[in-house]
Design an enzyme around this catalytic site. Structure first.
Site, PDB file in Angstrom:
ATOM      1  N   ARG A 254      26.031  42.320  36.147  1.00 14.48           N
ATOM      2  CA  ARG A 254      25.256  41.090  36.246  1.00 14.48           C
ATOM      3  C   ARG A 254      23.783  41.462  36.410  1.00 14.48           C
ATOM      4  O   ARG A 254      23.463  42.514  36.989  1.00 14.48           O
ATOM      5  CB  ARG A 254      25.729  40.246  37.429  1.00 14.48           C
ATOM      6  CG  ARG A 254      27.197  39.823  37.310  1.00 14.48           C
ATOM      7  CD  ARG A 254      27.719  39.193  38.591  1.00 14.48           C
ATOM      8  NE  ARG A 254      29.124  38.833  38.452  1.00 14.48           N
ATOM      9  CZ  ARG A 254      30.138  39.673  38.682  1.00 14.48           C
ATOM     10  NH1 ARG A 254      29.892  40.926  39.071  1.00 14.48           N
ATOM     11  NH2 ARG A 254      31.385  39.276  38.525  1.00 14.48           N
ATOM     12  N   LYS A 281      29.531  41.123  43.322  1.00 18.56           N
ATOM     13  CA  LYS A 281      29.944  39.738  43.546  1.00 18.56           C
ATOM     14  C   LYS A 281      31.391  39.745  44.019  1.00 18.56           C
ATOM     15  O   LYS A 281      32.335  39.781  43.228  1.00 18.56           O
ATOM     16  CB  LYS A 281      29.807  38.921  42.255  1.00 18.56           C
ATOM     17  CG  LYS A 281      30.143  37.445  42.435  1.00 18.56           C
ATOM     18  CD  LYS A 281      29.984  36.692  41.128  1.00 18.56           C
ATOM     19  CE  LYS A 281      30.349  35.222  41.302  1.00 18.56           C
ATOM     20  NZ  LYS A 281      30.221  34.458  40.047  1.00 18.56           N
ATOM     21  N   HIS A 351      22.813  37.192  31.881  1.00 17.27           N
ATOM     22  CA  HIS A 351      24.216  37.259  32.293  1.00 17.27           C
ATOM     23  C   HIS A 351      25.153  37.270  31.085  1.00 17.27           C
ATOM     24  O   HIS A 351      26.273  37.783  31.157  1.00 17.27           O
ATOM     25  CB  HIS A 351      24.535  36.064  33.191  1.00 17.27           C
ATOM     26  CG  HIS A 351      25.720  36.280  34.084  1.00 17.27           C
ATOM     27  ND1 HIS A 351      27.001  36.408  33.601  1.00 17.27           N
ATOM     28  CD2 HIS A 351      25.813  36.391  35.431  1.00 17.27           C
ATOM     29  CE1 HIS A 351      27.840  36.581  34.609  1.00 17.27           C
ATOM     30  NE2 HIS A 351      27.138  36.583  35.728  1.00 17.27           N
ATOM     31  N   ARG A 354      27.365  40.336  29.474  1.00 13.08           N
ATOM     32  CA  ARG A 354      28.724  40.673  29.914  1.00 13.08           C
ATOM     33  C   ARG A 354      29.753  40.011  28.994  1.00 13.08           C
ATOM     34  O   ARG A 354      30.749  40.638  28.597  1.00 13.08           O
ATOM     35  CB  ARG A 354      28.939  40.225  31.366  1.00 13.08           C
ATOM     36  CG  ARG A 354      28.268  41.128  32.377  1.00 13.08           C
ATOM     37  CD  ARG A 354      28.169  40.477  33.758  1.00 13.08           C
ATOM     38  NE  ARG A 354      29.461  40.075  34.306  1.00 13.08           N
ATOM     39  CZ  ARG A 354      30.285  40.885  34.966  1.00 13.08           C
ATOM     40  NH1 ARG A 354      29.984  42.169  35.151  1.00 13.08           N
ATOM     41  NH2 ARG A 354      31.422  40.422  35.478  1.00 13.08           N
ATOM     42  N   HIS A 378      36.334  42.780  37.447  1.00 12.75           N
ATOM     43  CA  HIS A 378      37.207  41.619  37.621  1.00 12.75           C
ATOM     44  C   HIS A 378      38.553  42.086  38.165  1.00 12.75           C
ATOM     45  O   HIS A 378      38.998  43.190  37.870  1.00 12.75           O
ATOM     46  CB  HIS A 378      37.439  40.896  36.288  1.00 12.75           C
ATOM     47  CG  HIS A 378      36.238  40.159  35.813  1.00 12.75           C
ATOM     48  ND1 HIS A 378      36.117  39.693  34.522  1.00 12.75           N
ATOM     49  CD2 HIS A 378      35.093  39.801  36.457  1.00 12.75           C
ATOM     50  CE1 HIS A 378      34.949  39.080  34.396  1.00 12.75           C
ATOM     51  NE2 HIS A 378      34.317  39.137  35.541  1.00 12.75           N
ATOM     52  N   TYR A 388      45.218  45.426  39.856  1.00  9.65           N
ATOM     53  CA  TYR A 388      44.826  46.795  39.558  1.00  9.65           C
ATOM     54  C   TYR A 388      43.721  47.220  40.513  1.00  9.65           C
ATOM     55  O   TYR A 388      42.861  46.432  40.905  1.00  9.65           O
ATOM     56  CB  TYR A 388      44.276  46.903  38.128  1.00  9.65           C
ATOM     57  CG  TYR A 388      45.325  46.905  37.050  1.00  9.65           C
ATOM     58  CD1 TYR A 388      46.317  47.889  37.024  1.00  9.65           C
ATOM     59  CD2 TYR A 388      45.314  45.945  36.035  1.00  9.65           C
ATOM     60  CE1 TYR A 388      47.273  47.891  36.008  1.00  9.65           C
ATOM     61  CE2 TYR A 388      46.255  45.950  35.026  1.00  9.65           C
ATOM     62  CZ  TYR A 388      47.237  46.937  35.020  1.00  9.65           C
ATOM     63  OH  TYR A 388      48.173  46.942  34.028  1.00  9.65           O
TER      64      TYR A 388
END
Length: 417
Positions: A254, A281, A351, A354, A378, A388
């Site tokens: 980001r 984040k 942004h 991404r 993520h 994961y």
């Protein structure tokens, strides 16, 4: 014989407390020091009890008799004057406390705002400060002004829906849904703490318009991406902003995570950037106790950073501010540069790089989703629903990042792979 004012005035104290009877249990008690108290003796429930009716001369004979008559009326209805007095005192305490809270600008106890702030104080340590501030601000602006002082137990679904409709009418449907979720959290807390029996926000979601899902604008057409990359390569602004623009497509972070980068986080010899957990984040627990995010650096990214180090290496920040070298560059710098290059806000944002990478890595390069999502930081679940570990796929991610850099550099040179 009933008392008279003259007899009361002439009564003198003795060595022991004296009692001057009036009628029907009313009497004046005179202490050895001269103090005079009106008392009423009565029986209720088979027990003899007494209550004070004031002091003389502040409470005269007539007033004392009227107070005694009022107490007897309570007795005639089966009510204990002493209990009534205690209840009245308790009400006065509550009223005084409420007045003091109002004077101090505080909401009434057990009001929606009072319970909401209690809920917020209970949960705020779980959140990043900026996230908590947004929740509290949303409640203060959009909810408290209309139902904040209402007793939380009295709020009905239609009443709450009216508040949410007011937000919705401003065109900020997503904000209305977020306010609904926050109100629902407050009411669930109120249920758990015994303030209400049920959650009036529970069934309101379908009464609001569905928010339009908006993604950050991103370029996913290879030819157009090539044009953007060539524009970045030819950018005539500051060297720091140009380097940030060059790196954003290659690191999949980001803009805020990029612009606050510090040189101490990089090992250019090993071609790796380790971003501290607190800068990612994540929920507060993830920021405090989570693992750092590893970014394998393609050779092209390392080259950009080595070149930039000659300029900003003496500053703690890789992308230092133009005027203040002890601060990172402005959070508006990247988007301002994109606009200056002629790319509108509805086509691309900082942004959006991404989303560009996520789409094109999968569609153009055939990279596995799990590897892409891991690099995007993520949370991805496997076939058994287990998350994961973000540090997995390091080898695959390193290969992917180099493959991606090669691909976009080829696009920039108008020779797509």
């Amino acid at each position: 014989m009933p008392l008279t004012d003259t007899a009361i005035r002439k009564a003198q104290p003795g060595p022991k407390p004296r009692k001057l009877a009036d009628a029907k249990g009313l009497y004046l008690e005179i202490s050895p020091t001269g103090g005079k108290w009106w008392r009423l003796k009565y029986r209720i429930g088979g027990k003899e009890k007494r209550i004070s009716l004031g002091t003389y001369p502040e409470t005269g004979l007539r007033d004392a008799r009227e107070k005694a008559d009022s107490a007897r009326e309570l007795l005639a209805r089966g009510q204990d004057p002493s209990d009534q007095r205690k209840a009245e005192k308790a009400r006065n305490v509550v009223e005084d406390a409420a007045a003091a809270r109002a004077e101090a600008g505080l909401p009434p106890e057990e009001s929606f705002e009072h319970v909401a702030r209690e809920w917020f104080d209970t949960r705020k340590d779980e959140w990043a400060p900026s996230y908590g501030e947004k929740i509290l601000r949303r409640l203060e602006v959009d909810v408290f002004p209309w139902v904040g002082f209402e007793p939380i137990s009295s709020i009905t679904p239609p009443q709450l829906l009216t508040v949410l409709r007011r937000i919705e009418a401003r065109g900020v449907v997503e904000t209305a849904h977020r306010a609904l979720e926050n109100c629902s959290q407050v009411f669930r807390y109120a249920v758990a703490t015994g303030r209400v029996q049920s959650n009036p926000a529970r069934d309101l979601k379908d009464a609001l318009r569905k928010p339009m899902v908006k993604h950050f604008p991103a370029i996913t057409d290879p030819a157009r991406l090539g044009e953007l990359l060539r524009a970045i390569d030819a950018y005539k602004g500051t060297h720091v902003v140009r380097a940030a623009l060059a790196l954003l497509p290659m690191v999949l972070l980001r803009p805020g995570e990029l612009r606050k980068a510090r040189w101490e986080e990089f090992d250019l010899d090993k071609a790796v950037w380790t971003v501290p957990a607190e800068r990612m984040k994540r929920e507060k627990a993830g920021k405090l106790f989570g693992k750092p995010h590893v970014v394998p650096l393609a050779t092209q990214a390392v080259a950009v950073l080595r070149d930039l180090h000659a300029l900003t290496g003496s500053s703690p920040y890789v992308f230092r501010g133009e005027r203040h070298h002890d601060r990172p560059m402005s959070d508006a710098a990247v988007n301002a540069a994109l606009r200056a290059m002629g790319f509108p806000a509805d086509e691309v944002t900082g942004h959006g790089f991404r989303a560009t990478a996520r789409t094109m890595l999968a569609e153009q390069l055939g990279i596995a989703e799990s590897v892409i999502e891991a690099q995007l930081a993520h949370s991805v679940k496997d076939s058994l629903g287990r998350a994961y570990n973000r540090t997995e796929f390091i080898s695959e991610r390193r290969s992917m990042m180099q493959h991606w850099a090669n691909y976009i550099f080829a696009l920039m040179k108008e020779a797509p792979c």
